[in-house]
Motif scaffolding. Structure first.
Motif, mmCIF file in Angstrom:
data_model
loop_
_atom_site.group_PDB
_atom_site.id
_atom_site.type_symbol
_atom_site.label_atom_id
_atom_site.label_comp_id
_atom_site.label_asym_id
_atom_site.label_seq_id
_atom_site.Cartn_x
_atom_site.Cartn_y
_atom_site.Cartn_z
ATOM 1 N N TYR A 15 0.893 -1.175 0.000
ATOM 2 C CA TYR A 15 0.000 0.000 0.000
ATOM 3 C C TYR A 15 0.922 1.214 0.000
ATOM 4 N N ASN A 40 -6.722 -10.845 12.612
ATOM 5 C CA ASN A 40 -7.002 -9.601 11.883
ATOM 6 C C ASN A 40 -5.701 -8.871 11.568
ATOM 7 N N GLY A 41 -5.638 -8.346 10.368
ATOM 8 C CA GLY A 41 -4.513 -7.491 9.997
ATOM 9 C C GLY A 41 -3.258 -8.245 9.577
ATOM 10 N N MET A 42 -3.325 -9.560 9.456
ATOM 11 C CA MET A 42 -2.124 -10.335 9.119
ATOM 12 C C MET A 42 -1.891 -10.436 7.607
ATOM 13 N N GLY A 43 -2.922 -10.057 6.807
ATOM 14 C CA GLY A 43 -2.697 -9.997 5.360
ATOM 15 C C GLY A 43 -3.606 -10.875 4.518
ATOM 16 N N LYS A 44 -4.635 -11.476 5.131
ATOM 17 C CA LYS A 44 -5.498 -12.405 4.377
ATOM 18 C C LYS A 44 -6.227 -11.683 3.242
ATOM 19 N N THR A 45 -6.862 -10.549 3.587
ATOM 20 C CA THR A 45 -7.625 -9.829 2.559
ATOM 21 C C THR A 45 -6.689 -9.256 1.495
ATOM 22 N N THR A 46 -5.543 -8.762 1.919
ATOM 23 C CA THR A 46 -4.557 -8.245 0.953
ATOM 24 C C THR A 46 -4.129 -9.357 -0.002
ATOM 25 N N GLN A 87 -14.790 -10.735 1.582
ATOM 26 C CA GLN A 87 -15.162 -10.550 2.980
ATOM 27 C C GLN A 87 -16.363 -9.610 3.029
ATOM 28 N N GLU A 160 -12.815 -15.155 4.653
ATOM 29 C CA GLU A 160 -13.525 -15.256 5.940
ATOM 30 C C GLU A 160 -15.031 -15.493 5.796
HETATM 31 N N1 LIG Z 1 -5.906 0.352 2.336
HETATM 32 C C1 LIG Z 1 -4.824 0.130 3.100
HETATM 33 N N2 LIG Z 1 -3.836 1.034 3.191
HETATM 34 C C2 LIG Z 1 -2.728 0.791 3.956
HETATM 35 N N3 LIG Z 1 -2.526 -0.327 4.647
HETATM 36 C C3 LIG Z 1 -3.479 -1.268 4.587
HETATM 37 C C4 LIG Z 1 -4.677 -1.100 3.820
HETATM 38 N N4 LIG Z 1 -5.443 -2.223 3.961
HETATM 39 C C5 LIG Z 1 -4.751 -3.044 4.776
HETATM 40 N N5 LIG Z 1 -3.585 -2.480 5.150
HETATM 41 C C6 LIG Z 1 -2.561 -3.093 6.023
HETATM 42 O O1 LIG Z 1 -2.162 -4.340 5.464
HETATM 43 C C7 LIG Z 1 -1.992 -5.316 6.496
HETATM 44 C C8 LIG Z 1 -2.843 -6.536 6.177
HETATM 45 O O2 LIG Z 1 -4.239 -6.210 6.236
HETATM 46 P P1 LIG Z 1 -5.390 -7.176 5.722
HETATM 47 O O3 LIG Z 1 -6.653 -6.398 5.652
HETATM 48 O O4 LIG Z 1 -4.937 -7.870 4.508
HETATM 49 O O5 LIG Z 1 -5.462 -8.211 6.928
HETATM 50 P P2 LIG Z 1 -6.485 -9.398 7.186
HETATM 51 O O6 LIG Z 1 -5.652 -10.522 7.670
HETATM 52 O O7 LIG Z 1 -7.344 -9.612 6.015
HETATM 53 O O8 LIG Z 1 -7.346 -8.839 8.377
HETATM 54 P P3 LIG Z 1 -8.939 -8.670 8.467
HETATM 55 O O9 LIG Z 1 -9.431 -9.970 8.895
HETATM 56 O O10 LIG Z 1 -9.070 -7.612 9.529
HETATM 57 O O11 LIG Z 1 -9.410 -8.210 7.124
HETATM 58 C C9 LIG Z 1 -2.367 -4.625 7.802
HETATM 59 O O12 LIG Z 1 -1.175 -4.225 8.428
HETATM 60 C C10 LIG Z 1 -3.168 -3.426 7.368
HETATM 61 O O13 LIG Z 1 -3.005 -2.363 8.269
#
Ligand SMILES: Nc1ncnc2c1ncn2[C@@H]1O[C@H](COP(=O)(O)OP(=O)(O)OP(=O)(O)O)[C@@H](O)[C@H]1O
Length: 233
Positions: A15, A40-46, A87, A160
């Protein structure tokens, strides 16, 4: 011919200046379900957005059934055989159930919803004239899976799918995913925080932490306590 349907090779995603995925590699095979577990926040959605082309790769590559998709726009990836249940489900609340499913059929030859979809999810048949927004969370999840399935994917991604869904319906969703894999022989990749659900559906489990896969295990060799430690805050 190899039975790898999804091949992910050292992908990095950022990002802006901030890198969120630091080199993820894994494969998913025909007739296999893989779970990506993580808090949460570990990178799954990314990761899933990177696989679908919603976020661009900084480096690395992705192949779907042997075809490179790394630089393709999302709709081209769908045409090459990858489908996504995001999600939060993202169904269209003002369209009917049937119309929601038809949005997945837009690029195909017919708008007729295949019988097998309603066979998999009888509740969607009963409710096909209802507005998507009037369905329960679990029914919306089934609708989102149906909409993804009608594109005839070789690889189905679900981000999820149990989030905000009551336990009895979580069981139904696990059953449907196992049925889909058996019927279609496709690769399913599911991100999860609920370990019992992952153990019901996945042949292999990975743990994602800080944008890296840090653990891999086959279901029958899973050390539950070990995975739980990754998932607890
Ligand atoms: N739009 C964004 N801009 C900057 N950083 C982001 C953005 N979206 C996610 N991140 C960062 O990327 C990292 C991974 O986030 P991600 O959403 O992929 O996690 P996740 O495992 O899917 O969690 P969740 O279950 O909360 O969705 C986190 O550190 C988050 O802060």
């Amino acid at each position: 011919m190899s039975d790898i349907l999804l091949n992910v090779n050292d992908i990095h995603t950022a990002y802006g200046q901030s890198e969120a995925l630091h080199g993820i590699s894994f494969a998913a095979h025909a007739n296999e379900t893989v779970a990506i577990m993580g808090r949460n926040g570990m990178g799954k959605t990314t990761l899933f957005k990177s696989l679908m082309g919603i976020l661009p790769l900084k480096s690395g590559s992705i192949q779907v059934a042997g075809q490179d998709v790394s630089k393709d726009e999302s709709f081209r990836r769908v045409a090459k055989g990858i489908a996504y249940v995001p999600q939060g489900r993202m169904i269209f609340p003002t369209l009917t159930v049937e119309e929601n499913i038809q949005t997945g059929l837009q690029s195909g030859p017919s708008l007729r919803v295949p019988d097998e979809i309603y066979a998999l999810f009888p509740v969607l048949f009963e409710m096909k004239k209802r507005k998507g927004g009037n369905l329960s969370g679990g029914q919306q999840q089934q609708l989102a899976i149906a909409r993804a399935l009608v594109t005839n994917p070789k690889v189905l991604l679900l981000d999820e799918p149990t989030e905000g869904i009551q336990p009895s319906i979580i069981k139904d969703i696990a059953k449907a995913l196992n049925e889909i894999r058996r019927m279609k022989g496709i690769a399913i990749v599911v991100s999860e925080q609920v370990l019992s659900f992952a153990m019901d559906v996945a042949d292999r489990l990975f743990v994602i932490e800080g944008g890296r896969l840090v653990h891999e295990t086959a279901r029958d060799k899973t050390d539950i306590a070990h995975i739980k430690r990754y998932l607890s805050v």
